[in-house]
Write a protein that holds these residues in place. Structure first.
Motif, PDB file in Angstrom:
ATOM      1  N   GLU A 249       0.921  -1.202   0.166  1.00  0.00           N
ATOM      2  CA  GLU A 249       0.002   0.166   0.032  1.00  0.00           C
ATOM      3  C   GLU A 249       0.658   1.270   0.012  1.00  0.00           C
ATOM      4  OE1 GLU A 249      -2.877  -0.004   3.047  1.00  0.00           O
ATOM      5  OE2 GLU A 249      -3.725  -1.969   2.728  1.00  0.00           O
ATOM      6  N   GLY A 250       2.032   1.232  -0.244  1.00  0.00           N
ATOM      7  CA  GLY A 250       2.743   2.464  -0.519  1.00  0.00           C
ATOM      8  C   GLY A 250       3.344   2.721   0.831  1.00  0.00           C
ATOM      9  N   GLN A 251       3.652   4.020   1.178  1.00  0.00           N
ATOM     10  CA  GLN A 251       4.337   4.576   2.200  1.00  0.00           C
ATOM     11  C   GLN A 251       3.016   4.692   3.488  1.00  0.00           C
ATOM     12  OE1 GLN A 251       6.526   8.039   1.307  1.00  0.00           O
ATOM     13  NE2 GLN A 251       8.298   6.779   1.130  1.00  0.00           N
ATOM     14  N   VAL A 252       3.653   4.663   4.671  1.00  0.00           N
ATOM     15  CA  VAL A 252       2.802   5.220   5.857  1.00  0.00           C
ATOM     16  C   VAL A 252       3.542   6.208   6.768  1.00  0.00           C
ATOM     17  CG1 VAL A 252       3.631   3.075   7.154  1.00  0.00           C
ATOM     18  CG2 VAL A 252       1.374   4.303   7.987  1.00  0.00           C
ATOM     19  N   LEU A 253       2.993   7.241   7.154  1.00  0.00           N
ATOM     20  CA  LEU A 253       3.685   8.243   7.967  1.00  0.00           C
ATOM     21  C   LEU A 253       3.469   7.662   9.405  1.00  0.00           C
ATOM     22  CD1 LEU A 253       1.973  11.348   6.310  1.00  0.00           C
ATOM     23  CD2 LEU A 253       4.185  10.296   5.927  1.00  0.00           C
ATOM     24  N   VAL A 254       4.689   7.734  10.168  1.00  0.00           N
ATOM     25  CA  VAL A 254       4.836   7.264  11.576  1.00  0.00           C
ATOM     26  C   VAL A 254       5.741   8.072  12.205  1.00  0.00           C
ATOM     27  CG1 VAL A 254       4.510   4.580  10.835  1.00  0.00           C
ATOM     28  CG2 VAL A 254       6.989   5.529  10.787  1.00  0.00           C
ATOM     29  N   SER A 255       5.447   8.060  13.457  1.00  0.00           N
ATOM     30  CA  SER A 255       6.217   8.510  14.514  1.00  0.00           C
ATOM     31  C   SER A 255       6.954   7.616  15.261  1.00  0.00           C
ATOM     32  CB  SER A 255       5.499   9.317  15.393  1.00  0.00           C
ATOM     33  OG  SER A 255       6.235   9.997  16.568  1.00  0.00           O
ATOM     34  N   LEU A 256       8.328   7.756  15.409  1.00  0.00           N
ATOM     35  CA  LEU A 256       8.993   6.611  16.098  1.00  0.00           C
ATOM     36  C   LEU A 256       9.838   7.196  17.224  1.00  0.00           C
ATOM     37  CD1 LEU A 256      11.348   5.414  12.983  1.00  0.00           C
ATOM     38  CD2 LEU A 256       8.998   4.587  13.705  1.00  0.00           C
ATOM     39  N   THR A 257       9.963   6.194  18.325  1.00  0.00           N
ATOM     40  CA  THR A 257      10.687   6.486  19.742  1.00  0.00           C
ATOM     41  C   THR A 257      11.636   5.132  19.648  1.00  0.00           C
ATOM     42  OG1 THR A 257       8.997   7.790  20.671  1.00  0.00           O
ATOM     43  CG2 THR A 257      10.636   6.693  22.064  1.00  0.00           C
ATOM     44  N   VAL A 258      12.655   5.516  19.438  1.00  0.00           N
ATOM     45  CA  VAL A 258      13.988   4.279  19.646  1.00  0.00           C
ATOM     46  C   VAL A 258      14.534   4.435  20.902  1.00  0.00           C
ATOM     47  CG1 VAL A 258      15.677   3.229  18.626  1.00  0.00           C
ATOM     48  CG2 VAL A 258      13.785   4.584  17.062  1.00  0.00           C
ATOM     49  N   SER A 259      14.656   3.432  21.650  1.00  0.00           N
ATOM     50  CA  SER A 259      15.284   3.078  22.902  1.00  0.00           C
ATOM     51  C   SER A 259      16.005   2.081  23.060  1.00  0.00           C
ATOM     52  CB  SER A 259      14.249   2.993  24.115  1.00  0.00           C
ATOM     53  OG  SER A 259      13.207   4.213  24.022  1.00  0.00           O
ATOM     54  N   PRO A 260      17.230   2.212  23.673  1.00  0.00           N
ATOM     55  CA  PRO A 260      18.180   0.936  23.663  1.00  0.00           C
ATOM     56  C   PRO A 260      17.474  -0.138  24.838  1.00  0.00           C
ATOM     57  CG  PRO A 260      18.970   2.790  25.224  1.00  0.00           C
ATOM     58  CD  PRO A 260      17.710   3.309  24.409  1.00  0.00           C
ATOM     59  N   LEU A 261      17.820  -1.390  24.374  1.00  0.00           N
ATOM     60  CA  LEU A 261      17.414  -2.626  25.272  1.00  0.00           C
ATOM     61  C   LEU A 261      18.815  -2.794  26.088  1.00  0.00           C
ATOM     62  CD1 LEU A 261      15.292  -4.552  22.960  1.00  0.00           C
ATOM     63  CD2 LEU A 261      14.674  -3.003  24.898  1.00  0.00           C
ATOM     64  N   MET A 262      18.953  -2.477  27.493  1.00  0.00           N
ATOM     65  CA  MET A 262      20.007  -2.916  28.038  1.00  0.00           C
ATOM     66  C   MET A 262      20.294  -4.339  28.647  1.00  0.00           C
ATOM     67  SD  MET A 262      21.293   0.158  27.895  1.00  0.00           S
ATOM     68  CE  MET A 262      22.886   0.029  28.695  1.00  0.00           C
ATOM     69  N   ASN A 263      21.454  -5.065  28.780  1.00  0.00           N
ATOM     70  CA  ASN A 263      21.503  -6.370  29.176  1.00  0.00           C
ATOM     71  C   ASN A 263      21.740  -6.073  30.621  1.00  0.00           C
ATOM     72  OD1 ASN A 263      23.084  -8.695  30.138  1.00  0.00           O
ATOM     73  ND2 ASN A 263      23.242  -9.317  28.103  1.00  0.00           N
ATOM     74  N   HIS A 264      20.875  -6.554  31.623  1.00  0.00           N
ATOM     75  CA  HIS A 264      21.055  -6.324  33.182  1.00  0.00           C
ATOM     76  C   HIS A 264      22.302  -7.062  33.743  1.00  0.00           C
ATOM     77  CE1 HIS A 264      19.416 -10.386  32.992  1.00  0.00           C
ATOM     78  NE2 HIS A 264      19.913 -10.525  34.254  1.00  0.00           N
ATOM     79  N   LYS A 265      22.967  -8.065  33.186  1.00  0.00           N
ATOM     80  CA  LYS A 265      24.384  -8.453  33.513  1.00  0.00           C
ATOM     81  C   LYS A 265      25.435  -7.755  33.054  1.00  0.00           C
ATOM     82  CE  LYS A 265      22.665 -13.432  33.522  1.00  0.00           C
ATOM     83  NZ  LYS A 265      22.571 -14.597  33.120  1.00  0.00           N
ATOM     84  N   THR A 266      25.569  -7.311  32.077  1.00  0.00           N
ATOM     85  CA  THR A 266      26.842  -6.669  31.582  1.00  0.00           C
ATOM     86  C   THR A 266      26.513  -4.999  31.149  1.00  0.00           C
ATOM     87  OG1 THR A 266      26.046  -6.777  28.961  1.00  0.00           O
ATOM     88  CG2 THR A 266      27.027  -8.564  29.997  1.00  0.00           C
ATOM     89  N   SER A 267      25.219  -4.681  31.336  1.00  0.00           N
ATOM     90  CA  SER A 267      24.906  -3.139  31.486  1.00  0.00           C
ATOM     91  C   SER A 267      25.035  -2.409  30.011  1.00  0.00           C
ATOM     92  CB  SER A 267      25.586  -2.380  32.510  1.00  0.00           C
ATOM     93  OG  SER A 267      25.135  -2.597  33.802  1.00  0.00           O
TER      94      SER A 267
END
Length: 639
Positions: A249-267
């Motif tokens: 269907e072609g393009q879709v306009l989106v709003s992105l929020t990109v966050s890091p996923l941290m490893n709780h052992k190695t930080s």
């Protein structure tokens, strides 16, 4: 040798009893002792064999059998010794002793090497100590097992709770209206919720494991790669608007929020999460809004919570003299100073309090050249992607104010003229009343004088209305309560009745009437009160307590506006008086005016006379204009 075996059981030797000299006490001492020893020796092997049979787990059980054989042979030697007391078969006795010796030597030969091993076998005390140690160890083991079971149970409960929470969060993520996607460091999709399926058209089973770049063109992929590099350092990247590809269907306009996923052992960052919101419809609405604002005939300004202008249409530039570039980011108070900014803040508070609607207020605006001019500003709170804002519609009120001032000046002139008209009408009616009074002085006919007097009363009641209007702050209504009080007291003075001779009971509500209703109602009251004063008490002595009750009340019926009552305690209206076809001038006036006001007339002839008139509701009359002060509106009824 043959001789030895042939005489093996021969008793060719002297029996052993001869050695005892066959003395009975010695003989039987040895025989009895040998017998008891043999009996004991025979019982011991039986006991050992019994032990071996019952305890087959005994170590070296063959030693028990060897000892049993040795002891059995020892017992046999004692039996042979008893036999030898009376028989000299010493060859047989020697063979038995030889066999016993052989078995004894074999037992001794086997026993000595076994002694260390036997000594090594734990003693009873050792076994008891070992048992105690084993029991203690078993107790500790059971305790450790119980603790381990408790830990396992606790850990199981924790895992169940964690799984329940994970399931709960999974349901929340799956039911979110925003797409939620997780990526590996390499940019491969690792999770994909239902909203992402709806936004991009791919099912989770189809897209998981594939690179996220497949949802973008080359330019957007390079752009997103830069975002990933920024987020990989540990900082989130919020509210980035872009265009991604939707399946088929072609393009879709989106709003992105990109966050890091941290490893709780190695930080360390080991992945990314993306919250995707479809803003296609919102962008379309914003474009429509922008077009609508631009096409508006008035100046339109969009103001953020800090009071900065973020959108201005062409009319704003034309009205204030600034270019669009100068208006963008400028303070709202630059255009409308003073209380205008405070008004915008008030609208922001309304937004925070979840209020809706708009307000319109008058302000003084300033153009770029420094000139002030009047404006009317309408503040309307709206919700945008950037938070709560206020859109202000600014209308130039210069020409409107000028026209309003002209209208106000004209209105004041007309009010002044209308007051002058009422004043002149009142003066002319008073002149007519005075002329009628003077004319009646030249007449000698009592009936003619009465007619002129009645006409004078009618003219005075109309003049009183005009006087009230002339003195009133509002020229379109009469305060009927004070009017009735003044009219009744003047009529009492006209007929020369003081308060001692006549009591006036008045129950009057605060009711306002316009001039079209006030004059007919005043004439009706004038006729009824005059009739009561002239005719009701004719023939009564001065000691009679004359009473006239006048009531003007709001009607209880919703179809009626108000009710007027005039009652007296006089002789009553004669039966021959027909109210439907009255002959007297006064009652004709009452009947005609009552019909004109769409009212009803009722008469009661008991204990005096009661005239009760009900007038139509406000919607059936010409009501006065609305908008009087609120405090008077709660206390007055206007018709």
């Amino acid at each position: 040798m043959w001789e030895f075996f042939s005489k093996f059981f021969s008793s060719d030797f002297m029996p052993h009893g001869h050695c005892y000299f066959w003395r009975p006490e010695i003989l039987w001492l040895h025989v009895g002792s040998d017998a008891l020893i043999a009996l004991a020796y025979y019982s011991i092997p039986l006991a050992l064999i019994s032990i071996v049979r019952k305890r087959r787990d005994l170590v070296y059980h063959w030693m028990f059998l060897l000892f049993a054989s040795f002891i059995f042979l020892c017992g046999t030697t004692h039996l042979v010794s008893i036999w030898s007391t009376w028989n000299g078969t010493y060859r047989f006795e020697g063979a038995v002793k030889l066999l016993t010796a052989l078995v004894s030597v074999a037992t001794a030969a086997v026993l000595w090497p076994l002694i260390p091993k036997i000594i090594a076998i734990p003693s009873r005390r050792d076994l008891q100590d070992e048992i105690a140690m084993r029991r203690a160890a078993q107790g500790q083991l059971e305790k450790a097992q119980t603790e381990l079971e408790d830990k396992v149970r606790k850990r199981t409960n924790e895992l169940e709770l964690v799984n329940a929470r994970l399931s709960h969060w999974a349901k929340i993520i799956d039911s979110s209206d925003d797409g939620i996607i997780s990526l590996s460091l390499e940019g491969l999709i690792t999770s994909w919720n239902r909203a992402a399926e709806r936004i991009f058209g791919y099912r989770a089973i189809e897209i998981i494991g594939r690179p996220i770049d497949e949802l973008m063109d080359e330019e957007r992929a390079a752009e997103f790669g830069q975002i990933r590099d920024i987020v990989a350092s540990g900082d989130p990247f919020p509210d980035h608007e872009t265009a991604w590809q939707r399946r088929g269907e072609g393009q879709v306009l989106v709003s992105l929020t990109v966050s890091p996923l941290m490893n709780h052992k190695t930080s360390l960052v080991d992945g990314f999460s993306i919250i995707v919101r479809d803003v296609t419809d919102r962008k379309r609405q914003e474009e429509r809004f922008r077009i609508a604002v631009e096409a508006a005939p008035n100046a339109m300004l969009l103001v953020n919570p800090e009071g900065k202008i973020v959108l201005a249409n062409a009319q704003s530039s034309h009205l204030f003299g600034y270019s669009n570039r100068e208006l963008m980011g400028a303070d709202f108070e630059m255009l409308i100073p003073g209380g205008a900014l405070q008004g915008v803040e008030g609208e922001e508070n309304s937004l925070n309090g979840h209020k809706t609607g708009s307000t319109r207020k008058d302000y003084s605006a300033v153009r770029k050249n420094g000139r002030s001019f009047p404006v009317e500003v309408g503040h309307t709170p709206i919700e945008t992607s950037e938070g709560s804002m206020v859109i202000s519609a600014v209308v130039d009120m210069t020409s409107h104010r000028e026209a309003q001032e002209r209208i106000q000046s004209s209105l004041e002139q007309k009010e002044l003229l209308l007051k002058e008209v009422h004043h002149r009408v009142k003066n002319n009616l008073q002149v007519i009343s005075s002329l009628l009074k003077i004319q009646s002085g030249y007449l000698s006919d009592p009936q003619a004088k009465a007619v002129l007097r009645e006409s004078e009363d009618r003219v005075r009641s109309m003049a009183l209305v005009h006087e009230r209007l002339y003195r009133s702050a509002e020229l379109n209504r009469v305060e009927f309560k004070s009017y009735v009080e003044q009219l009744a007291n003047e009529l009492r003075r006209t007929y020369c009745l003081n308060e001692a001779a006549l009591t006036l009971d008045m129950e009057l509500d605060e009711i306002d009437l316009n001039i079209e209703k006030a004059i007919p109602c005043g004439l009706i009251l004038n006729e009824l009160i005059s009739n009561a004063l002239k005719h009701a008490f004719r023939g009564f002595g001065e000691e009679y307590k004359r009473r006239v009750k006048i009531s003007v009340k709001r009607a209880s019926s919703p179809r009626m506006a108000f009710e007027m009552t005039v009652a007296d305690n006089g002789r009553g209206l004669p039966d021959y008086v027909d109210l439907q076809h009255p002959k007297s001038m006064g009652l004709r006036v009452v009947r005609t005016l009552c019909e004109q006001l769409k009212g009803t007339l009722e008469v009661t002839r008991e204990n005096g006379t009661v005239f009760r008139l009900n007038f139509a509701a406000k919607e059936e009359l010409n009501a006065v204009k609305e908008g009087r002060d609120d405090d008077r509106a709660g206390e007055h009824t206007s018709v």
